[in-house]
Motif scaffolding. Structure first.
Motif, PDB file in Angstrom:
ATOM      1  N   GLU A   1       0.739  -1.235  -0.081  1.00  0.00           N
ATOM      2  CA  GLU A   1      -0.026   0.120  -0.021  1.00  0.00           C
ATOM      3  C   GLU A   1       1.013   1.306   0.112  1.00  0.00           C
TER       4      GLU A   1
ATOM      5  N   HIS B   1      -6.923   3.581  -4.324  1.00  0.00           N
ATOM      6  CA  HIS B   1      -6.128   4.672  -4.232  1.00  0.00           C
ATOM      7  C   HIS B   1      -6.295   5.546  -5.536  1.00  0.00           C
TER       8      HIS B   1
ATOM      9  N   LYS C   1       0.686   6.852  -6.889  1.00  0.00           N
ATOM     10  CA  LYS C   1      -0.313   7.743  -7.085  1.00  0.00           C
ATOM     11  C   LYS C   1       0.244   9.025  -6.593  1.00  0.00           C
TER      12      LYS C   1
ATOM     13  N   LYS D   1       0.497   4.256  -2.794  1.00  0.00           N
ATOM     14  CA  LYS D   1       0.544   5.507  -2.383  1.00  0.00           C
ATOM     15  C   LYS D   1       1.420   6.509  -3.203  1.00  0.00           C
TER      16      LYS D   1
END
Length: 260
Positions: A172, A212, A179, A176
């Motif tokens: 994750e 996300h 993104k 992130k």
């Protein structure tokens, strides 16, 4: 396959087995609207990447074929570039010297070890540590500003090597960072034909990407013409099940939306 793209393909100029034109004809026969060639470009002198002196040949061939087949299929000029920490300036100069539509950033090396083809160092670290090293490099690649797409994001599992403990936080955190740096993740369908027998990324990582708001593109990682758009029915079904309604296309490093 109306509207479909295949944005990960290798020709005889790197480690594929077919010419660009042979692959174009198969892509047309499969009903694809758009393809992107992505031969390997690597700063290290490896036999599976295009030779630097052949880059002008690659450029000429792709641009000529793009014009020749423009009434039948859209052809995009991509490259798959190996990320090496500390060599960002060299990579930037190399990428900017090629008139590409998009750049896939991939990690195939941990130090000098090419874990994608060489099994000899598996077991040197715990799998948890190996995943930490690999995904740390993916994070740096995402932060480098060099790439449009992150390729086969969890390829470290290729030989069925999985972490000993839950690594969801590592995954994750990586997504992130992707993104935050406005990158696209490819759904690479070639993983189904590797020992792991699973898409890269896995459905779990795809769900994290979706949560996300990380955009996705599609690529088969074809090294032979018959592999173009392999496993696409399953891939598009999975994307739809997760919630994706669109994928990303590229032209001169500018994105466009393609509806699934």
């Amino acid at each position: 396959m109306i509207g479909m793209v295949d944005y990960h393909m290798h020709s005889v100029l790197s480690d594929g087995q077919n010419s660009y034109e042979e692959m174009i004809r198969v892509a047309i026969s499969k009903g694809l609207d758009e393809i992107g060639f992505t031969d390997h470009v690597c700063l290290k002198p490896v036999d599976w990447a295009i030779r630097m002196e052949d880059i002008p040949v690659m450029t000429r061939q792709i641009l000529d074929l793009k014009e020749e087949y423009k009434g039948q299929i859209q052809i995009r000029y991509g490259i798959e570039v190996d990320y090496f920490p500390g060599y960002e300036d060299e990579l930037k100069g190399l990428i900017e010297s090629i008139p590409v539509d998009f750049v896939i950033g991939s990690v195939h090396f941990i130090g000098d070890w090419n874990f994608d083809v060489d099994k000899s160092l598996y077991g040197k670290w715990t799998n948890d540590k190996l995943y930490e090293k690999y995904f740390g490099l993916v994070q740096k690649a995402a932060q480098s500003g060099l790439f449009d797409t992150i390729g086969h994001i969890d390829i470290i599992k290729k030989f069925r090597v999985y972490p000993e403990t839950n690594q969801d936080k590592l995954f994750e955190d990586t997504i992130k960072i992707i993104k935050a740096n406005n990158l696209v993740v490819e759904l690479n369908t070639g993983g189904m034909d590797r020992p792991c027998a699973e898409f890269t990324p896995s459905s779990k990582l795809l769900e994290m990407c979706y949560s996300h708001h990380v955009p996705i593109t599609l690529g088969s990682d074809a090294h032979r013409a018959e592999q173009i758009a392999r496993h696409y029915e399953s891939a598009t079904s999975l994307l739809s099940h997760i919630g994706y309604t669109e994928i990303v296309g590229f032209n001169k490093r500018i994105r466009r939306i393609i509806r699934l």
